[in-house]
Design an enzyme around this catalytic site. Structure first.
Site, mmCIF file in Angstrom:
data_model
loop_
_atom_site.group_PDB
_atom_site.id
_atom_site.type_symbol
_atom_site.label_atom_id
_atom_site.label_comp_id
_atom_site.label_asym_id
_atom_site.label_seq_id
_atom_site.Cartn_x
_atom_site.Cartn_y
_atom_site.Cartn_z
ATOM 1 N N CYS B 37 0.799 -1.250 0.000
ATOM 2 C CA CYS B 37 0.185 0.136 -0.052
ATOM 3 C C CYS B 37 0.818 1.550 -0.142
ATOM 4 O O CYS B 37 0.438 2.321 -0.051
ATOM 5 C CB CYS B 37 -0.939 -0.069 1.112
ATOM 6 S SG CYS B 37 -2.059 -1.299 1.315
ATOM 7 N N CYS B 106 -2.857 8.940 6.247
ATOM 8 C CA CYS B 106 -1.502 8.999 6.755
ATOM 9 C C CYS B 106 -1.758 9.267 8.282
ATOM 10 O O CYS B 106 -1.074 8.606 9.147
ATOM 11 C CB CYS B 106 -0.489 10.180 6.260
ATOM 12 S SG CYS B 106 -0.068 9.817 4.556
#
Lengths: 403, 137
Positions: B37, B106
């Site tokens: 990812c 994030c």
């Protein structure tokens, strides 16, 4: 040396000052419409377009009547593929292309699939080249078009165009190529290569943005495409719309310069590229993506294992490069081209494309080498994966949390 | 897309990069994300007898925003009790670093890393793992 350094010449190239100089009068004093047949303003513009058309044709070894000016390579790809599909509908509905093509080709094919086309997407070998036996096996009596790119935009590999066109022709299909990255960089000759349609664009060869062309063969065989833009019947009815005269003049000049300088430029650039590549491969766990023998002279695509491309580019802030990684919530998918080579996702995420160009100097390459090495080392010091690799942990054995 | 000054600052001078002894009973380790990812975070905390986080370290494979989110998280964790640490929300990180919408994942990953490190510490010390909200990014 000025910073940042531009090493993204596969995305676009700066306009050559000699090209700009040729273009300028056509914005102001020589502003005429090339289709105005009844006064001097029109004649001047038409003459300039004719001259440019000759230069463009010369670069790929065709006649000027075989050049259709467009707004760029994307439009040329659309016109070529859709135009052939519609024109040859009676003969068949099968198109063959490859998974590593530019989106301008892939998405055009997908569009036609919705209208009833059958499309075969050939996979590539791990070096990025298509398998000729697979192509041969995919050919059917309904195949009307084989469209395979000349040079790849991400990894720079050059497909065996002569062999591909021979297979297409043996089975009665036309052969088209998106040669946007190759024209002006390596010798392209539509007759020697057996090309029936070819799409390319000015801004990848130090010309202006917003202008490109589709080559459409007129002899052996005479190829026809249906127009995708209707109107005043410009470009022999295949592409209506007032000609972008300054853009076309610039395109012509850019082609002339490439023709004259290609040979020495290719030598200079491949030497610089090899220097960059050799130096960066000294970093542990770094790999070149794509075939290293059959490729464009100015591209190097390198994966630096255990660092993420976008993070890496931030540390290379004085270098304008591009990465196969796309770290956004909209697209967590890394480059489909690199994945087509069979690269694992983590290696695809770790890739950087360096694209050298006419204005790249050796001093800039030396700087890029040092900057990149520092950045990779900085990121590896931050990388848990690098630490695990150094500790001898097999990353493929870890159960990663899905997210 | 341009990065905010705060992201650039944490990226250029990341705080608390490093490794704690993952086998120590006083250390909790969270490893979240996946290489395919494009982001993996490892966040570690060292906890004293009063349940206070005395040290925090990270290493992150990912983009600048992922690195900055984890660097910021370690800064915030130090000196907090476990209970206080559990209240850190990913949106606090988004706000502090001025992350754009495409980089919110994030911050989610950083929150996951904190909770995962705390759970590792709890399990090591005979406590039950906390039920974690399944993140969806």
């Amino acid at each position: 040396m000025e910073l940042p350094i531009y090493l993204d010449n596969n995305a676009t190239t700066p306009l050559d000052p000699r090209v700009l100089e040729a273009m300028l009068p056509y914005f102001t004093s020589k502003f005429g419409n090339a289709a105005s047949r009844n006064h001097a303003f029109g004649w001047v513009a038409e003459e300039a377009v004719d001259y440019a058309r000759e230069e463009v044709a010369k670069l790929i070894g065709c006649t000027e009547k075989e050049i259709i000016f467009t707004s760029g390579a994307t439009e040329a790809d659309n016109l070529g593929i859709k135009g052939v599909y519609e024109m040859y509908a009676e003969k068949g509905n099968h198109i063959i292309t490859a998974t590593t093509e530019h989106k301008a080709v892939l998405d055009t094919c997908k569009h036609l699939e919705k209208q009833g086309a059958k499309v075969t997407y050939l996979t590539v070998k791990e070096d990025g080249l298509i398998d000729l036996a697979e192509l041969e096996a995919a050919m059917t009596p309904q195949t009307i078009l084989v469209t395979i790119m000349y040079g790849n935009n991400e990894i720079g590999v050059l497909q065996p165009i002569k062999e591909i066109s021979a297979i297409a022709h043996k089975h009665g299909a036309l052969f088209m190529t998106d040669a946007t990255q190759a024209v002006g960089k390596v010798p392209v000759d539509v007759n020697a290569d057996g090309i029936d349609l070819l799409a390319f664009s000015a801004h990848k060869m130090y010309g202006p943005k917003g202008v490109g062309a589709l080559y459409v063969r007129r002899k052996n065989p005479r190829v026809k495409v249906t127009s995708q833009m209707d109107g005043g019947g410009h470009e022999r009815g295949m592409r209506s719309g007032t000609l972008n005269v300054p853009g076309i003049v610039g395109f012509g000049k850019a082609c002339q310069l490439c023709r004259e300088e290609m040979e020495s430029e290719a030598k200079r650039l491949s030497a610089l590229r090899d220097k960059l590549e050799t130096a960066l491969l000294q970093l542990e766990e770094s790999y070149v993506n794509g075939n290293r023998e059959h490729r464009l002279p100015h591209v190097a695509n390198i994966s630096f294992k255990y660092v993420e491309g976008e993070g890496l580019m931030m540390a290379m802030k004085d270098l304008a490069v591009s990465s196969g990684s796309a770290c956004t919530s909209a697209s967590l998918e890394p480059s489909y081209v690199l994945k087509s080579l069979g690269l694992s996702d983590d290696l695809a995420h770790s890739s950087i494309r360096f694209g050298l160009g006419r204005f790249t100097t050796e001093e800039e390459v030396d700087y890029a080498i040092e900057n990149t090495k520092k950045a990779v080392n900085h990121l590896r010091n931050l990388s848990p994966l690098w630490e695990m690799f150094k500790d001898g942990i097999d990353l493929s054995k870890i159960e990663w949390a899905e997210h | 897309m341009a990065y905010s000054e705060k992201v650039m600052e944490h990226y250029t001078n990341p705080r608390n990069v490093g490794t704690l002894n993952k086998d120590s009973k006083s250390v909790g380790t969270g490893l979240v994300g996946a290489p395919e990812c494009g982001d993996v975070m490892r966040l570690q905390i060292e906890v004293n007898d009063e349940n206070v986080i005395t040290d925090a370290k990270f290493k992150t494979f990912g983009c600048g925003s992922a690195i900055a989110s984890s660097s910021l998280a370690t800064e915030w964790l130090k000196g907090k009790t476990i209970d206080e640490a559990l209240t850190i929300d990913n949106m606090d990180i988004v706000e502090e670093l001025a992350l754009p919408p495409v980089k919110i994942h994030c911050s989610v990953l950083a929150e996951d890393a904190i909770k995962s490190a705390i759970n590792d510490y709890r399990v090591k010390n005979g406590l039950e793992a906390l039920e974690l909200e399944k993140s969806h990014h």
